[in-house]
Design a protein around this motif. Structure first.
Motif, short mmCIF file in Angstrom:
data_model
loop_
_atom_site.label_atom_id
_atom_site.label_comp_id
_atom_site.label_asym_id
_atom_site.label_seq_id
_atom_site.Cartn_x
_atom_site.Cartn_y
_atom_site.Cartn_z
N UNK A 1 5.37 3.41 -6.67
CA UNK A 1 5.52 5.12 -6.86
C UNK A 1 6.66 5.29 -5.87
N UNK A 2 7.91 5.47 -6.07
CA UNK A 2 8.96 5.86 -5.46
C UNK A 2 9.29 5.08 -4.28
N UNK A 3 9.33 3.76 -4.55
CA UNK A 3 9.19 2.89 -3.14
C UNK A 3 10.30 2.77 -2.46
N UNK A 4 11.54 3.51 -2.95
CA UNK A 4 12.75 3.31 -2.17
C UNK A 4 13.12 4.95 -1.88
N UNK A 5 12.46 6.01 -2.13
CA UNK A 5 12.77 7.27 -1.92
C UNK A 5 12.81 7.67 -0.27
#
Ligand code: ATP
Length: 274
Positions: free
Chosen positions: A175-179
């Motif tokens: 879940x949005x690992x690079x946000x």
């Protein structure tokens, strides 16, 4: 690549206790090794979808099958056992900061040891070797003895990937690992995830805000708008018309249901989900 579906979602709906319908009639299936990016506006329902798949929240309708097992048909204990085989990677890494990198990855093995060993934190040689292999997989084995709080954001996310791999997952959700990462680290992490999907034959579903990164990295894109799938296909098939449908702001009203007596909201529709 495995040809039968490892994940099969059919007619999935999710209505939150306040009556808000976050997902409506979602259907798709995923095979081993696929690297899928899920895109959509904020509030479209991306996180809700991942949380339904890993059983963190109950579904309201339809079905989710993982490796042929309908998760709604499982009792709590069986759900727990299945959840151990679903890797989840969070935006905030969720590492135990004050212990070593290796220890963090070993927590991914908790589903494979007995309660006594878990209570005293004892992992035998084979578990340690497995954890080291997972760290090697993401080029972090040289940091095995470091404390997690000494790592950079990109390194922390690599450790989180190694921990998820240590679970020997049937499927990996991110879940949005690079946000929280800059563009260079983003590419590195997305490349790592894609390599893991291909080489370990594990399907990976990644929620991501950045459209360009999704288009560059994914084998397949699922576009969600207002809780419904509006696109499911190759990145190259994303036309400007489809993108407008996914990202448009003048969305149609989202329905609230009146089925739940605790609903705080009016019975009529008309409030946007964002
Ligand atoms: N516990 C809840 N109760 C009621 N509504 C909720 C709850 N959790 C989420 N929602 C609503 O469901 C919709 C979908 O939320 P979700 O977090 O899945 O969206 P998202 O696409 O992941 O958004 P983002 O990209 O901003 O994380 C949103 O409108 C949100 O406000």
């Amino acid at each position: 690549m495995r040809t039968s579906a490892l994940l099969e979602v059919k007619g999935l709906s999710k209505v939150y206790p306040n009556g808000y319908e976050a997902l409506n009639d979602i259907s798709f299936s995923v095979r081993g090794g696929e690297f899928i990016c899920i895109i959509g506006r904020s509030g479209a329902g991306k996180s809700t979808l991942l949380r339904c798949i890993n059983g963190l929240i109950p579904i309201s309708g339809g079905s989710i099958r993982i490796d042929g097992t309908d998760i709604s048909a499982l009792n709590e204990n069986e759900k727990l056992l299945l959840r151990r085989r679903i890797g989840f990677i969070f935006q905030e890494f969720n590492l135990i900061e004050r212990v070593s990198v290796l220890h963090n990855v070993l927590t991914g093995r908790l589903g494979y040891i007995n309660d006594f060993c878990a209570a005293i934190g004892y992992f035998n040689r084979s578990h340690r070797e497995k954890a080291l292999w997972c760290l090697q997989r993401v080029n972090m084995v040289q940091r095995a003895r470091y404390r997690a709080d000494r790592l950079s954001g990109g390194e922390k996310q690599r450790v989180a990937i190694a921990r998820a791999l240590a679970q020997e997952p049937l499927i990996l959700l991110a879940d949005e690992p690079v946000a929280n990462l800059d563009i260079e680290l983003t590419w590195g992490i997305m490349e790592d995830l894609r390599a893991v999907a291909r080489e370990e034959n594990v399907p990976i579903l990644v929620n991501i805000h950045d459209l360009e990164t999704a288009k560059q990295c994914a084998d397949r894109i699922i576009g969600i708008a207002r809780g419904r799938i509006v696109y499911d296909g190759a990145p190259t098939g994303l036309t400007s018309g489809i993108l407008q449908e996914i990202y448009q702001s003048d969305s149609a009203p989202v329905r609230y249901t009146t089925t739940n007596s605790e609903s705080l909201l009016p019975a009529t529709s008309g409030v946007l989900g964002g």
